[in-house]
Design a protein around this motif. Structure first.
Motif, PDB file in Angstrom:
ATOM      1  N   PHE A 293       0.856  -1.180   0.000  1.00 54.72           N
ATOM      2  CA  PHE A 293       0.000   0.000   0.000  1.00 54.72           C
ATOM      3  C   PHE A 293       0.896   1.236   0.000  1.00 54.72           C
ATOM      4  O   PHE A 293       1.733   1.396   0.892  1.00 54.72           O
ATOM      5  CB  PHE A 293      -0.908   0.009   1.232  1.00 54.72           C
ATOM      6  CG  PHE A 293      -1.828  -1.175   1.313  1.00 54.72           C
ATOM      7  CD1 PHE A 293      -3.094  -1.129   0.757  1.00 54.72           C
ATOM      8  CD2 PHE A 293      -1.426  -2.341   1.945  1.00 54.72           C
ATOM      9  CE1 PHE A 293      -3.947  -2.222   0.830  1.00 54.72           C
ATOM     10  CE2 PHE A 293      -2.272  -3.442   2.021  1.00 54.72           C
ATOM     11  CZ  PHE A 293      -3.524  -3.372   1.460  1.00 54.72           C
ATOM     12  N   LYS A 294       0.709   2.075  -0.974  1.00 61.62           N
ATOM     13  CA  LYS A 294       1.489   3.309  -1.066  1.00 61.62           C
ATOM     14  C   LYS A 294       0.533   4.500  -1.167  1.00 61.62           C
ATOM     15  O   LYS A 294      -0.682   4.338  -1.336  1.00 61.62           O
ATOM     16  CB  LYS A 294       2.429   3.272  -2.258  1.00 61.62           C
ATOM     17  CG  LYS A 294       1.732   3.117  -3.592  1.00 61.62           C
ATOM     18  CD  LYS A 294       2.753   3.065  -4.728  1.00 61.62           C
ATOM     19  CE  LYS A 294       2.057   2.976  -6.087  1.00 61.62           C
ATOM     20  NZ  LYS A 294       3.027   2.932  -7.190  1.00 61.62           N
ATOM     21  N   ASP A 295       1.096   5.692  -1.042  1.00 63.10           N
ATOM     22  CA  ASP A 295       0.318   6.939  -1.058  1.00 63.10           C
ATOM     23  C   ASP A 295      -0.789   6.902   0.001  1.00 63.10           C
ATOM     24  O   ASP A 295      -1.905   7.379  -0.225  1.00 63.10           O
ATOM     25  CB  ASP A 295      -0.302   7.180  -2.431  1.00 63.10           C
ATOM     26  CG  ASP A 295       0.729   7.278  -3.542  1.00 63.10           C
ATOM     27  OD1 ASP A 295       1.838   7.756  -3.261  1.00 63.10           O
ATOM     28  OD2 ASP A 295       0.428   6.858  -4.673  1.00 63.10           O
ATOM     29  N   VAL A 296      -0.471   6.351   1.151  1.00 66.90           N
ATOM     30  CA  VAL A 296      -1.438   6.281   2.240  1.00 66.90           C
ATOM     31  C   VAL A 296      -1.609   7.671   2.836  1.00 66.90           C
ATOM     32  O   VAL A 296      -0.654   8.278   3.335  1.00 66.90           O
ATOM     33  CB  VAL A 296      -0.984   5.282   3.324  1.00 66.90           C
ATOM     34  CG1 VAL A 296      -1.969   5.268   4.480  1.00 66.90           C
ATOM     35  CG2 VAL A 296      -0.838   3.891   2.727  1.00 66.90           C
ATOM     36  N   THR A 297      -2.840   8.171   2.776  1.00 63.63           N
ATOM     37  CA  THR A 297      -3.132   9.539   3.222  1.00 63.63           C
ATOM     38  C   THR A 297      -4.129   9.515   4.363  1.00 63.63           C
ATOM     39  O   THR A 297      -5.162   8.842   4.285  1.00 63.63           O
ATOM     40  CB  THR A 297      -3.697  10.382   2.071  1.00 63.63           C
ATOM     41  OG1 THR A 297      -2.756  10.396   0.991  1.00 63.63           O
ATOM     42  CG2 THR A 297      -3.968  11.807   2.527  1.00 63.63           C
ATOM     43  N   ILE A 298      -3.795  10.245   5.432  1.00 65.38           N
ATOM     44  CA  ILE A 298      -4.689  10.410   6.584  1.00 65.38           C
ATOM     45  C   ILE A 298      -4.867  11.900   6.810  1.00 65.38           C
ATOM     46  O   ILE A 298      -3.915  12.604   7.136  1.00 65.38           O
ATOM     47  CB  ILE A 298      -4.128   9.728   7.839  1.00 65.38           C
ATOM     48  CG1 ILE A 298      -3.948   8.223   7.596  1.00 65.38           C
ATOM     49  CG2 ILE A 298      -5.037   9.957   9.036  1.00 65.38           C
ATOM     50  CD1 ILE A 298      -3.279   7.495   8.721  1.00 65.38           C
TER      51      ILE A 298
END
Length: 383
Positions: free
Chosen positions: A125-130
């Motif tokens: 999982f990449k570009d994980v944005t919170i």
């Protein structure tokens, strides 16, 4: 005058007609869709948020840091109930939910991410944005809690279903409005300028008069020579809006069926509520908890520990009171089918260290099974 001149002249007349608000699009009434979806999702979320998640080892609950994270405070900004309601909402509506663990062991729900799938190794999982922060690192499947609801995204199903119900709902609303609409004529004896500015001034004046009649309990309008308002009498009585309610209930029922929620619970039917509640817990809530429990077992407990008896368990909210099943518990205990600790676990309570609770008893006297087999030999010896 040629054909083209005739067409142009006719088009100018039509342009004047288009200046008035005669044609309206069918109302989408998006609130009906949101009401149905939020009602169902929130019901599931509230139920699951009352569950307890814990690790069980050697028949005892392990209360450690992870127990606190799962049941009290997953991260500094969310309570456990809010956390699980958010998980359920994303899991149902987006068909997936990604939970990562920060360096401070906080559990965080990703708002967006990109999944890279592989055949023989862990997905990543990449570009994980919170919120407004995007992680630069790439997370492996073994390092995250990733939940999937079904094979298809339910939001697409809801959108397709609503395209039919929404159009029907909008048409019924517009039809009801037209049936009970107040209509009137405005007679102007003078020949007025038909320019756009004059037409706008006249329309604004008419709107002010009818707004005064509509929204004020006492409305006084000065009469003007050559200007007369006449209201058409509407003989149609106020019709029932059952058709509107039926469309709303129909869409709500379809969403509930897709999620496994008994329709009678949503409508508040009080007749024989126990059976629908049991079905709701069995066919809707338990599968959700099973998904969460399986993922937590796979990511938080290794294979060796799991086979040795250590595993993640969930205690869901009970739809029955322990006092309601007291008679059944007494029969199970007196028949020797279960011991005290086993019954406590079935009721959702923790085991106790009392040795008597691990023994099996038979008959109403609650004597030990070995004593029950002796019969009356002790009495015969005394005689």
């Amino acid at each position: 005058m040629g054909i083209l001149d005739l067409v142009k002249s006719r088009n100018k007349e039509l342009e004047f007609m288009y200046d008035f608000d005669l044609i309206q699009d069918t109302s989408k009434k998006i609130h009906m869709k949101q009401l149905a979806i939020q009602t169902c999702i929130n019901m599931i979320g509230r139920t699951i948020s009352q569950s307890e998640f814990y690790v069980k080892k050697d028949k005892k609950i392990v209360k450690d840091e992870m127990y606190y994270r799962l049941n009290v405070r997953p991260n500094p900004n969310m309570s456990a109930s809010h956390f699980w309601q958010t998980v359920v909402h994303k899991l149902i509506y987006d068909n997936e939910c990604l939970i990562i663990q920060s360096d401070t062991e906080d559990l965080l729900i990703a708002d967006s991410f990109t999944r890279v799938e592989y055949a023989l190794v862990n997905d990543s999982f990449k570009d994980v944005t919170i919120k407004n922060f995007t992680f630069s690192r790439t997370f492996q499947m073994s390092d995250v809690i990733y939940l999937e609801y079904s094979n298809k995204k339910l939001s697409d199903l809801f959108d397709g279903l609503y395209s039919d119900y929404g159009e029907l709902f909008g048409r019924i609303i517009e039809f009801q409005k037209r049936k009970n609409q107040i209509r009137g004529f405005v007679d102007i004896e003078a020949v007025t300028d038909k320019s756009e500015k004059k037409q706008e001034q006249l329309q604004n004046y008419i709107n002010k008069i009818y707004n005064a009649f509509t929204y004020k309990s006492v409305a006084i309008v000065p009469q003007q020579k050559g200007f007369k308002l006449e209201e058409l009498k509407n003989a149609t009585q106020l019709q029932s809006v059952d058709e509107v309610a039926k469309v709303i209930d129909g869409f709500l029922d379809q969403v509930a069926k897709a999620l496994g929620i008994p329709v009678s619970l949503l409508h508040g039917d009080m007749a024989d509520v126990e059976k629908p509640t049991r079905n709701y817990m069995t066919f809707c809530i338990d599968p959700f908890l099973k998904k969460i429990r399986d993922e937590l077992n796979a990511k938080m407990i290794d294979k060796k520990e799991y086979l040795a008896g250590k595993k993640m368990e969930t205690k869901r909210v009970s739809y029955s009171n322990m006092f309601d099943v007291a008679t059944a518990v007494d029969k199970l205990r007196a028949s020797g089918a279960f011991n005290g600790n086993e019954l406590r676990e079935a009721l959702g309570e923790e085991r106790v260290d009392d040795p008597m609770m691990d023994k099996y008893f038979i008959t109403k006297n609650y004597q030990e099974s070995s004593e029950a087999l002796k019969g009356g030999e002790k009495n015969k010896a005394q005689n």
